[in-house]
Structures are given as C-alpha cells and as structure tokens.
Design a protein around this motif. Sequence first.
Motif, PDB file in Angstrom:
ATOM      1  N   TYR A   1     -38.109 -60.029 -24.185  1.00  0.00           N
ATOM      2  CA  TYR A   1     -36.932 -59.157 -24.273  1.00  0.00           C
ATOM      3  C   TYR A   1     -36.740 -58.460 -22.921  1.00  0.00           C
ATOM      4  CZ  TYR A   1     -36.940 -59.726 -29.367  1.00  0.00           C
ATOM      5  OH  TYR A   1     -36.879 -60.240 -30.643  1.00  0.00           O
ATOM      6  N   ASP A   2     -37.571 -57.450 -22.658  1.00  0.00           N
ATOM      7  CA  ASP A   2     -37.415 -56.725 -21.397  1.00  0.00           C
ATOM      8  C   ASP A   2     -38.620 -56.912 -20.481  1.00  0.00           C
ATOM      9  OD1 ASP A   2     -39.122 -55.311 -23.080  1.00  0.00           O
ATOM     10  OD2 ASP A   2     -38.563 -53.368 -22.220  1.00  0.00           O
TER      11      ASP A   2
ATOM     12  N   TYR B   1     -28.375 -53.560 -33.743  1.00  0.00           N
ATOM     13  CA  TYR B   1     -29.567 -53.091 -33.025  1.00  0.00           C
ATOM     14  C   TYR B   1     -30.663 -52.636 -33.998  1.00  0.00           C
ATOM     15  CZ  TYR B   1     -27.159 -53.108 -28.471  1.00  0.00           C
ATOM     16  OH  TYR B   1     -26.500 -53.469 -27.310  1.00  0.00           O
TER      17      TYR B   1
ATOM     18  N   ASN C   1     -33.010 -54.253 -34.810  1.00  0.00           N
ATOM     19  CA  ASN C   1     -34.301 -54.746 -34.292  1.00  0.00           C
ATOM     20  C   ASN C   1     -35.055 -53.641 -33.533  1.00  0.00           C
ATOM     21  OD1 ASN C   1     -32.543 -54.700 -32.122  1.00  0.00           O
ATOM     22  ND2 ASN C   1     -33.007 -56.773 -31.405  1.00  0.00           N
TER      23      ASN C   1
ATOM     24  N   VAL D   1     -38.053 -53.396 -30.749  1.00  0.00           N
ATOM     25  CA  VAL D   1     -37.504 -54.119 -29.588  1.00  0.00           C
ATOM     26  C   VAL D   1     -36.872 -53.119 -28.611  1.00  0.00           C
ATOM     27  CG1 VAL D   1     -35.606 -55.668 -28.913  1.00  0.00           C
ATOM     28  CG2 VAL D   1     -37.114 -56.282 -30.815  1.00  0.00           C
TER      29      VAL D   1
ATOM     30  N   PRO E   1     -34.052 -53.473 -26.263  1.00  0.00           N
ATOM     31  CA  PRO E   1     -33.035 -54.445 -25.849  1.00  0.00           C
ATOM     32  C   PRO E   1     -32.560 -54.175 -24.422  1.00  0.00           C
ATOM     33  CG  PRO E   1     -32.071 -52.789 -27.281  1.00  0.00           C
ATOM     34  CD  PRO E   1     -33.532 -52.460 -27.199  1.00  0.00           C
TER      35      PRO E   1
ATOM     36  N   SER F   1     -25.683 -57.190 -24.745  1.00  0.00           N
ATOM     37  CA  SER F   1     -27.148 -57.294 -24.897  1.00  0.00           C
ATOM     38  C   SER F   1     -27.527 -58.739 -25.185  1.00  0.00           C
ATOM     39  CB  SER F   1     -27.651 -56.422 -26.058  1.00  0.00           C
ATOM     40  OG  SER F   1     -27.777 -55.092 -25.660  1.00  0.00           O
TER      41      SER F   1
ATOM     42  N   MET G   1     -30.377 -61.326 -28.958  1.00  0.00           N
ATOM     43  CA  MET G   1     -30.059 -60.538 -30.157  1.00  0.00           C
ATOM     44  C   MET G   1     -29.944 -61.409 -31.415  1.00  0.00           C
ATOM     45  SD  MET G   1     -29.992 -57.296 -29.584  1.00  0.00           S
ATOM     46  CE  MET G   1     -28.891 -56.519 -30.766  1.00  0.00           C
TER      47      MET G   1
ATOM     48  N   THR H   1     -31.673 -59.007 -36.440  1.00  0.00           N
ATOM     49  CA  THR H   1     -30.537 -58.166 -36.041  1.00  0.00           C
ATOM     50  C   THR H   1     -29.509 -58.121 -37.176  1.00  0.00           C
ATOM     51  OG1 THR H   1     -29.641 -60.094 -34.879  1.00  0.00           O
ATOM     52  CG2 THR H   1     -30.792 -58.459 -33.547  1.00  0.00           C
TER      53      THR H   1
END
Length: 416
Positions: free
Chosen positions: A240-241, A308, A310, A316, A318, A366, A369, A373
């Motif tokens: 993800y990040d 969002y 998640n 998460v 995002p 984003s 996703m 979600t």
Amino acid sequence: MNETAATLIDRRRRECAAVMQTDDARAAIALHGTPVLLLDPSIVVRQYTRLRTALPFVRFHYAVKVCAHPAVIAALAEEGCGFDVASGEEIALLERQGVAPHRVIHTHPVKKPAEIGAALAAGIRTFVVDNEIELEKFRRGGAPDARLLVRLAYRSPHAGSDLSSKFGVSAERAEALVARADAWGLTVAGFSFHVGSQLDDPARFAAAIRDTAALMSRLERASGRRFTLLDIGGGFPIAYDRPVAALEEIARVIRPVLDPLAARYEILAEPGRVLVAESALLVTSVDGVAERPDGRWYYLDDGLYGSYSNVLTEGVHPLVFAERDLIAPAPPRRRATLAGPTCDSADVIARDCDLPDLRVGDLVVSPVMGAYTSVTATRFNGRPFTPVAVLTRVLLHHSRRSGMSRRSLSEAAPQA
Ligand SMILES: Cc1ncc(COP(=O)(O)O)c(C=O)c1O
C-alpha cells in the motif's frame, strides 16, 4: 533494483495517472460523478497468473469476501480459479455466475446448521471446523461425504490482521477433534490455517506449513490413516504505502517446505487481498475545505464508513493523490488532513498528507482500493454505496506497452 517507499509511491502515482488518462476512466467519472471505484478485472487475472506461476501445484480458491464484485468472480471463474465462501449469500452469488459447486470450499469455522444444510444442498463438500459444537452440527446434519478441514491457529503478531484469536485451535485440540470426528463417522480430510492477513513475513508462512505438516505426519503415523488436503489459507501482502515481500519471494521461501507435501496432499490456498487489492482505484472529490487549529482539512465525498473502510477494518494507510499531482507533484504544497463525509469525528482518512492547495470539486485519487473496501462499506449517515465502474480495456499493467484504452466501460454493477 529493490523498491523503496519513495519509488513505490512514485510507481503508484504513475499507475493512477495511466488509469485517469484513459477514456474509460473519464467516461466512468462523467457517468457516475464521484465517489466512484474504477475496477480493472485484468489486474485480478494478472495476479492470479502470478500466483499460479509461483506455486503451480496449489489449487487457489479466491476468498469472495474480499471483493464480491461479479466482474471479479467472472474473471477468476474464466481462468479456472476456485472460490472460498463464508456465507449463503456468497454461495448464491457464485451460483448466479454459474460456478460449479465442486470449485467452492466453505471456510467459515462457525455456521448455522441451516447454512450447512443449504451449502450441502448446493453441492459444496469441503468445510472448515474448529470446535466440537461445529462437528456436532455435521453429525446431526448427516454429512458423511463432507470433507472437513480442522482449522489451526498460528499467532502472527506482524500480520496486518492476526486471525488466530477468533478462530482456530492448537495442535493438541485439533488432535482431539479428529478423534471425535472419527468416533462420529465424519471425515477429517486435513487441516487449514490462516497465517494472518497482510503478513509480510515469509518465514512465518513457512513455519506454519511446516508445523501443520508435522502434525499431519504424526497423526498419520499414530493411526495409520491418510489425510488428503492441506489448506494454507490466505495472507499474501500487498504494497500500500510501503514495499512488502512480493508473492514470488514468499513462494521462494515456502516452496522448499511445500513442494514435498504436494506429492502427498492436495494443496489448497484461499488468497484474497493479493488478487484484488491492486485492481481498483477510488476517485473522490473535495466537498469542503476548512482551517482548523491543527491546519488545513479537506472533506472528501467518501470515507471510513464507505470505501475507505479498509482503514478501519484492516489498518490500511491508503495513498491519496490530488489528481493534478499525478503527472508531477508541483508547489506550493502543505500538510493537510483528509476527512470523510460523515459527521462522525472518527471519519478521518489520513493525516499529514503532502498535497497541493485543493479547492471544492478537485479530484483526489487512491490506488490499491480493491480489497476490503466496497464489501465492508456501510450506508452510515444515509450515504449511498460508492458505485463500481468496470474498466474493460485499461490494463494497468499493459498501459505502458500498448498505450491507453480504446473501449468504454460497462455499466456500474451493484454490490453483492
Ligand atoms: C478464512 C479466510 N480465508 C481467506 C481470507 C483472505 O485473506 P487474505 O485477504 O489475507 O488473503 C480470509 C480473510 O479474512 C479468511 O478469513
């Protein structure tokens, strides 16, 4: 070159830019407005192909709960993937899409007796149990041909979601359950586990397989029986990040343990996130802007109680890009808080986001996703579910090779 957090974020930005420049994405936004989830089923197929290549002897059953969109089911069904369900609704969805019951396993360890009956009537034969009360339901339901898997619990403190406290038993308890099933004339075909979702720890995965195989051998030696199934669950992580171990890297670590077992057992897996997370991108827009004592706040038209979710359910973080930053981030910039549209103050998507100055109506995007979600979204505050537009020709992974999309999107499909 090894990916760093910075190069990952840059890659995600370029992927978003590629999608957002397509006719498909523009048409979807024009049709639905925002928020809208842009779903590219070809990414799901790409991920399935990677899994099959990395672990060719494993039979994959996609965990439908992670994204139950019909386009995802159709893409995987077409590729020959199996499915893992947790409810009668998911069975009905697969039936509607023509998936034969022998391709479906039911892995929810706790079910109503009526749900077991309905699943058996639908033709499903592989089920998971992790306690005696559940075994009793199969005994009473008269299911001598059901193949039961006893779910084991392995703690995974480093997983995004450790799944070992709500479900699963120790090796000792599992042994007692097998004995009880034998006494009741039920068939324990083998064992399953879930190492924890978003587990960036290939060694933990390998250890769980090794421990399960050791238990199976011990019980086989003690009783002269032969188990037939080993289900290694889900858990493959997604970047993800920050970068995580690629599924090929996980396969490299677990194959020395798994390969010899493939000669003795049918090996199953229940991947979810790794198949669908990268297949969807969320496009929202700025509904409001406010200056607060802690700085600038932007209010988006989707949030924690919507797509969002998640953030709430999976922890998460995002990535969030301003659309106008997708080609190249430009000054001036500031740190801002991104909030969702409901009046609950917990509805905060991300803090300290590096963003250009945004105005009401600006688009925000984003990536990654597709998992946990739309399926976990609510209608809190009376807000509608975010529509999902299926992109037919975007092909994120092909976009650099073949240029941009040609054909338009299909109708937004309702959520299952
Ligand atoms: C029984 C079961 N199998 C598979 C999955 C999918 O896991 P993942 O998305 O981590 O691959 C889950 C997720 O909760 C699960 O509960």
